[in-house]
Design an enzyme around this catalytic site. Structure first.
Site, mmCIF file in Angstrom:
data_model
loop_
_atom_site.group_PDB
_atom_site.id
_atom_site.type_symbol
_atom_site.label_atom_id
_atom_site.label_comp_id
_atom_site.label_asym_id
_atom_site.label_seq_id
_atom_site.Cartn_x
_atom_site.Cartn_y
_atom_site.Cartn_z
ATOM 1 N N HIS A 235 3.097 -3.142 12.019
ATOM 2 C CA HIS A 235 2.242 -4.078 11.282
ATOM 3 C C HIS A 235 0.920 -4.238 12.035
ATOM 4 O O HIS A 235 0.889 -4.200 13.263
ATOM 5 C CB HIS A 235 2.953 -5.431 11.146
ATOM 6 C CG HIS A 235 2.266 -6.347 10.195
ATOM 7 N ND1 HIS A 235 1.166 -7.091 10.563
ATOM 8 C CD2 HIS A 235 2.486 -6.610 8.890
ATOM 9 C CE1 HIS A 235 0.746 -7.782 9.516
ATOM 10 N NE2 HIS A 235 1.528 -7.508 8.490
ATOM 11 N N GLU B 243 -1.738 -1.169 4.302
ATOM 12 C CA GLU B 243 -2.237 -2.541 4.373
ATOM 13 C C GLU B 243 -3.635 -2.540 4.980
ATOM 14 O O GLU B 243 -3.778 -2.544 6.213
ATOM 15 C CB GLU B 243 -1.318 -3.383 5.261
ATOM 16 C CG GLU B 243 0.106 -3.478 4.756
ATOM 17 C CD GLU B 243 0.765 -4.751 5.265
ATOM 18 O OE1 GLU B 243 1.091 -5.595 4.427
ATOM 19 O OE2 GLU B 243 0.911 -4.908 6.477
HETATM 20 C C1 PEP Z 1 1.336 -8.872 5.557
HETATM 21 O O1 PEP Z 1 1.459 -9.645 6.477
HETATM 22 O O2 PEP Z 1 1.911 -7.777 5.611
HETATM 23 C C2 PEP Z 1 0.495 -9.268 4.420
HETATM 24 C C3 PEP Z 1 0.219 -8.370 3.516
HETATM 25 O O3 PEP Z 1 0.057 -10.575 4.394
HETATM 26 P P1 PEP Z 1 -0.726 -11.279 3.167
HETATM 27 O O4 PEP Z 1 0.052 -10.971 1.913
HETATM 28 O O5 PEP Z 1 -0.684 -12.741 3.510
HETATM 29 O O6 PEP Z 1 -2.085 -10.716 3.134
#
Ligand code: PEP
Length: 253
Positions: free
Chosen positions: A96, A168
């Protein structure tokens, strides 16, 4: 190939055992019988066992947020893959962006963790994504390619069915700023092609999740994209109602 959408809740450092149990009590009735979507909850390590017990008998799976690549030993504060399996985990998030930036996790560490999970029968959710600076410098695809290459090192086509990738964009995590469906799709399409080159046709079974401020009012549009196979959801997964709404969008997509 059709992939069953996967929605994973990343609670980060939120919720006590009592709060995790209360979430399960509110959430499970809302998703009972929801077909065509797989749901995963990743609580903090202290709530894994209790939440696993609360989820028993449901179709919702348990995930850790991290793992150590070693099997056992003098690693104070760390938890091994077999220990996660022992409390009922099926998945674990690795790499992450918060772990990469706050705790110095590198691609080689992420790959070692993914290999340890797979060797223990657990499924890694391997996260990657570019920073705002990298995006503005037009380096998104090269950064993602390097992270994929490094974070999947040593994995083979035989692992593909158990592997999940989460794109992400760092600038969208916890900021309320979501990638547009088109922007996300561009990177997801690139990741899909990379997985095909790396794993051949076995790569088709790997689900590629989007993460970054996914919530009830944007989930359907993101999940409608051809190469977005689900979501990794932070803030909007902390309340049973909002995460159930996101899961229902995936079931419809
Ligand atoms: C995450 O922590 O993987 C994430 C996507 O957080 P958020 O949805 O709050 O942006």
């Amino acid at each position: 190939m059709s992939r069953i959408p996967l929605l994973a809740a990343n609670w980060k450092m939120h919720k006590t055992v009592a709060e995790a149990r209360a979430f399960a009590a509110g959430f499970l009735p809302q998703v009972a019988g929801l077909a065509g979507v797989e749901i995963v909850l990743a609580p903090p390590a202290t709530a894994l066992q209790a939440l696993g017990e609360a989820l028993a008998g449901s179709a919702v799976a348990l995930s850790a947020q991290n793992v150590n690549a070693e099997a056992s030993g003098a690693f104070t504060g760390e938890v091994a893959a077999a220990m996660l399996a022992d409390v009922g985990c099926r998945y674990a998030i690795v790499g992450h962006s918060e772990r990469r930036t706050l705790y110095g996790e590198r691609d080689t560490d992420v790959a070692a963790k993914a290999r340890a999970l797979l060797a223990t029968g657990l499924r890694p959710i391997v996260c990657l994504g570019e920073t705002l600076e990298e995006r503005e410098a037009d380096r998104t695809l090269s950064v993602c390619e390097a992270q994929l290459d490094g974070s999947l090192a040593g994995l083979e086509a035989g692992h593909a069915e158990d592997l999940v990738v989460a794109y992400e964009p760092v600038w969208a995590i916890g900021t309320g700023r979501t990638a547009t469906p088109e922007t996300a799709q561009e990177v997801h399409g690139f990741i899909r092609r990379f997985l095909g080159q790396r794993f051949g046709s076995a790569g088709d079974s790997i689900r590629v999740l989007y993460g970054g401020s996914m919530k009830p009012d944007n989930a359907a549009d993101l999940l409608a994209q051809p190469d977005i196979d689900g979501g990794l959801v932070g803030g909007a997964s902390l309340e049973p109602e909002s995460f159930a709404m996101v899961c229902r969008s995936a079931a419809k997509a």
